[in-house]
Design an enzyme around this catalytic site. Structure first.
Site, PDB file in Angstrom:
ATOM      1  N   ARG A 179      -4.836  -7.948  16.464  1.00 21.17           N
ATOM      2  CA  ARG A 179      -4.262  -7.988  15.107  1.00 21.17           C
ATOM      3  C   ARG A 179      -4.712  -9.252  14.371  1.00 21.17           C
ATOM      4  O   ARG A 179      -3.919  -9.917  13.712  1.00 21.17           O
ATOM      5  CB  ARG A 179      -2.726  -7.948  15.137  1.00 21.17           C
ATOM      6  N   SER A 253       5.129  -2.323  12.473  1.00 25.97           N
ATOM      7  CA  SER A 253       5.547  -3.439  13.341  1.00 25.97           C
ATOM      8  C   SER A 253       5.636  -4.714  12.512  1.00 25.97           C
ATOM      9  O   SER A 253       4.652  -5.104  11.880  1.00 25.97           O
ATOM     10  CB  SER A 253       4.534  -3.661  14.458  1.00 25.97           C
ATOM     11  N   GLU A 348       3.350  -9.978  11.981  1.00 25.91           N
ATOM     12  CA  GLU A 348       2.113  -9.216  11.807  1.00 25.91           C
ATOM     13  C   GLU A 348       1.905  -8.954  10.308  1.00 25.91           C
ATOM     14  O   GLU A 348       0.788  -8.920   9.799  1.00 25.91           O
ATOM     15  CB  GLU A 348       2.236  -7.879  12.562  1.00 25.91           C
TER      16      GLU A 348
HETATM   17  C1  LIG Z   1       4.632   3.074   9.369  1.00 26.22           C
HETATM   18  C2  LIG Z   1       3.527   2.081   9.587  1.00 26.22           C
HETATM   19  C3  LIG Z   1       2.808   2.106  10.769  1.00 26.22           C
HETATM   20  C4  LIG Z   1       1.776   1.189  11.003  1.00 26.22           C
HETATM   21  N1  LIG Z   1       1.081   1.267  12.176  1.00 26.22           N
HETATM   22  C5  LIG Z   1       0.075   0.401  12.424  1.00 26.22           C
HETATM   23  C6  LIG Z   1      -0.674   0.473  13.649  1.00 26.22           C
HETATM   24  O1  LIG Z   1      -0.439   1.340  14.488  1.00 26.22           O
HETATM   25  N2  LIG Z   1      -1.661  -0.423  13.848  1.00 26.22           N
HETATM   26  C7  LIG Z   1      -1.971  -1.383  12.916  1.00 26.22           C
HETATM   27  O2  LIG Z   1      -2.897  -2.166  13.178  1.00 26.22           O
HETATM   28  N3  LIG Z   1      -1.287  -1.473  11.753  1.00 26.22           N
HETATM   29  C8  LIG Z   1      -0.282  -0.613  11.481  1.00 26.22           C
HETATM   30  N4  LIG Z   1       0.423  -0.703  10.315  1.00 26.22           N
HETATM   31  C9  LIG Z   1       0.101  -1.777   9.356  1.00 26.22           C
HETATM   32  C10 LIG Z   1      -0.850  -1.367   8.204  1.00 26.22           C
HETATM   33  O3  LIG Z   1      -0.873   0.003   8.032  1.00 26.22           O
HETATM   34  C11 LIG Z   1      -2.268  -1.864   8.436  1.00 26.22           C
HETATM   35  O4  LIG Z   1      -2.279  -3.257   8.613  1.00 26.22           O
HETATM   36  C12 LIG Z   1      -3.211  -1.510   7.270  1.00 26.22           C
HETATM   37  O5  LIG Z   1      -4.534  -1.871   7.593  1.00 26.22           O
HETATM   38  C13 LIG Z   1      -2.803  -2.178   5.962  1.00 26.22           C
HETATM   39  O6  LIG Z   1      -3.568  -1.604   4.929  1.00 26.22           O
HETATM   40  P1  LIG Z   1      -3.148  -1.750   3.407  1.00 26.22           P
HETATM   41  O7  LIG Z   1      -4.278  -1.236   2.580  1.00 26.22           O
HETATM   42  O8  LIG Z   1      -1.834  -1.155   3.176  1.00 26.22           O
HETATM   43  O9  LIG Z   1      -3.096  -3.337   3.266  1.00 26.22           O
HETATM   44  P2  LIG Z   1      -2.132  -4.203   2.346  1.00 26.22           P
HETATM   45  O10 LIG Z   1      -0.747  -4.147   2.887  1.00 26.22           O
HETATM   46  O11 LIG Z   1      -2.324  -3.847   0.924  1.00 26.22           O
HETATM   47  O12 LIG Z   1      -2.724  -5.651   2.608  1.00 26.22           O
HETATM   48  C14 LIG Z   1      -2.602  -6.252   3.873  1.00 26.22           C
HETATM   49  C15 LIG Z   1      -3.339  -7.598   3.859  1.00 26.22           C
HETATM   50  O13 LIG Z   1      -4.735  -7.377   3.694  1.00 26.22           O
HETATM   51  C16 LIG Z   1      -5.231  -7.989   2.490  1.00 26.22           C
HETATM   52  N5  LIG Z   1      -6.180  -7.030   1.911  1.00 26.22           N
HETATM   53  C17 LIG Z   1      -5.971  -5.706   1.627  1.00 26.22           C
HETATM   54  N6  LIG Z   1      -7.092  -5.145   1.175  1.00 26.22           N
HETATM   55  C18 LIG Z   1      -8.048  -6.104   1.158  1.00 26.22           C
HETATM   56  C19 LIG Z   1      -9.427  -6.141   0.784  1.00 26.22           C
HETATM   57  N7  LIG Z   1     -10.073  -5.058   0.343  1.00 26.22           N
HETATM   58  N8  LIG Z   1     -10.081  -7.336   0.884  1.00 26.22           N
HETATM   59  C20 LIG Z   1      -9.456  -8.462   1.326  1.00 26.22           C
HETATM   60  N9  LIG Z   1      -8.157  -8.480   1.689  1.00 26.22           N
HETATM   61  C21 LIG Z   1      -7.464  -7.313   1.616  1.00 26.22           C
HETATM   62  C22 LIG Z   1      -4.005  -8.217   1.622  1.00 26.22           C
HETATM   63  O14 LIG Z   1      -4.201  -9.309   0.756  1.00 26.22           O
HETATM   64  C23 LIG Z   1      -2.936  -8.486   2.674  1.00 26.22           C
HETATM   65  O15 LIG Z   1      -2.989  -9.814   3.121  1.00 26.22           O
HETATM   66  C24 LIG Z   1       1.470   0.211  10.029  1.00 26.22           C
HETATM   67  C25 LIG Z   1       2.189   0.179   8.832  1.00 26.22           C
HETATM   68  C26 LIG Z   1       3.209   1.109   8.606  1.00 26.22           C
HETATM   69  C27 LIG Z   1       3.958   1.083   7.299  1.00 26.22           C
END
Ligand SMILES: Cc1cc2nc3c(=O)[nH]c(=O)nc-3n(C[C@H](O)[C@H](O)[C@H](O)COP(=O)(O)OP(=O)(O)OC[C@H]3O[C@@H](n4cnc5c(N)ncnc54)[C@H](O)[C@@H]3O)c2cc1C
Length: 352
Positions: A179, A253, A348
């Site tokens: 992570r 998480s 996380e």
């Molecule tokens: C129900 C649920 C289950 C999940 N299960 C998992 C799992 O099994 N495994 C796991 O690893 N994660 C899991 N996650 C966490 C999440 O889905 C991941 O971390 C995902 O990659 C986040 O994507 P996002 O586009 O929503 O990012 P955001 O929440 O929009 O951003 C997350 C971070 O990344 C940065 N960011 C986003 N896009 C960019 C970009 N293009 N360039 C630079 N920085 C950027 C943001 O500034 C922020 O710091 C889960 C979340 C939920 C709600």
């Protein structure tokens, strides 16, 4: 000439559709209602560079969001929020063994997984149903059920938020860990990822290191184990285990699984001989969910937020919680875990 130029600039800003005081309620899965001072939706890499080169945005703080599924918004966001929606899945190379694809940062991660399994490609099916965008996937090297993004990753394209220059990061430069990546450390908030390049296998590769998955797949023959079947089983497991953010606000998480040393494990085993642990290269990993569950936080509710009834590692918003309330609850959990187990939990989720 000057008039023409200034007209072009004005047009450009309007094409970009910059919104002031935009509510981010629909842009985070915790359902927190804070505002972005300025908000813009970006659809191409070229637009992104043009936007960053505009004089008015040169010196202001920029925050990047994708699906908002790994952020906790604790206050209004100053400066400019860039919502990355760069689309496209492009096959760059293909041979009998594998295919190399380039994917826009704004593609929904699970749409990419679904696309790949429909084409009977292998590599990311265990990462089915992880919410969010492709662009965020390298930030924390998303992982689930024995697979991490780094297993298929080749390189990414990103724009430096200070110089506005495009840079290609090879896998070795991303410093992927559990992570974790360089974008959560040294290069935190310094780049916006525009595209990623990954390699998927045309040959069957099945990863069943997660025992729950192995159990579900036991009754199938090797031939039947297509990436699409594995995807469907992962979806079943996840739906049974995790609260759906469309129904109840959460960001998956909240904490990472901590790594501890042998001495601490031996001490903990004295009072809790049943403590689960996994040894890896860095040390001994203990499930954060087990620690929190042991201290009876699962199902605990405090006014507008609480710990999910389904999963002790997931903090939920019952509807009206602020980011600060959720942060306060998470700090209480952290303190309690430290007091009882002498383990420091690390978030996380990105706290903004
Ligand atoms: C129900 C649920 C289950 C999940 N299960 C998992 C799992 O099994 N495994 C796991 O690893 N994660 C899991 N996650 C966490 C999440 O889905 C991941 O971390 C995902 O990659 C986040 O994507 P996002 O586009 O929503 O990012 P955001 O929440 O929009 O951003 C997350 C971070 O990344 C940065 N960011 C986003 N896009 C960019 C970009 N293009 N360039 C630079 N920085 C950027 C943001 O500034 C922020 O710091 C889960 C979340 C939920 C709600």
């Amino acid at each position: 000439m000057n008039i023409k130029r200034s007209k072009l600039k004005t047009n450009y800003i309007s094409i970009m559709n910059i919104i002031s005081q935009k509510s981010l309620l629909e842009h985070n899965t915790f359902n927190i209602n804070v505002k972005a001072n300025k908000y813009v939706n970006i659809k191409t890499e070229t637009d992104l560079i043009k936007l960053l080169n505009q004089k008015q945005f040169k010196k202001i703080k920029k925050t990047i969001i994708g699906g908002g599924s790994n952020i906790l918004l604790t206050k209004d966001i100053k400066g400019l929020v860039i919502h990355n929606q760069i689309q496209g899945i492009k096959i760059l190379k293909s041979n009998i063994k594998s295919v190399i694809i380039e994917v826009g940062a704004g593609v929904i991660w699970d749409n990419l997984v679904s696309w790949s399994t429909k084409l009977q490609l292998y590599g990311i099916e265990n990462l089915s149903l992880i919410p969010g965008s492709v662009g965020a996937s390298p930030i924390q090297n998303i992982g689930a059920y024995g697979v991490e993004l780094k297993d298929v990753f080749k390189e990414l394209r990103a724009i430096n938020l200070k110089t506005n220059k495009l840079r290609v990061f090879k896998k070795s430069e991303c410093e992927f860990g559990y992570r974790n990546s360089i974008f959560k450390n040294e290069l935190k908030e310094k780049y916006v990822i525009s595209k990623i390049i990954i390699q998927l296998s045309k040959k069957q590769i099945v990863n069943t290191t997660y025992y729950g998955l192995e159990n579900k797949l036991k009754k199938f023959t090797k031939k039947e184990l297509t990436s699409e079947l594995i995807r469907s089983k992962i979806i079943e497991i996840r739906n049974a285990k995790l609260p759906d953010p469309k129904i109840i606000g959460n960001a998956g998480s909240f904490f990472k699984n901590p790594t501890i040393n042998k001495e601490l494990l031996t001490n903990l085993q004295h009072d809790h001989p049943e403590i689960p642990f996994f040894e890896n290269k860095i040390g001994i990993k203990v499930p954060a969910g087990w620690l929190i569950e042991k201290l009876k936080w699962r199902g605990h509710q405090e006014k507008n937020c609480g710990v999910s009834k389904k999963h002790a590692l997931v903090i939920v918003n019952y509807g009206k919680a602020t980011g600060k309330e959720i942060l306060k609850l998470s700090n209480k959990i952290k303190k309690n875990v430290y007091k009882e187990f002498k383990i420091n939990l690390e978030e996380e989720v990105s706290i903004l």
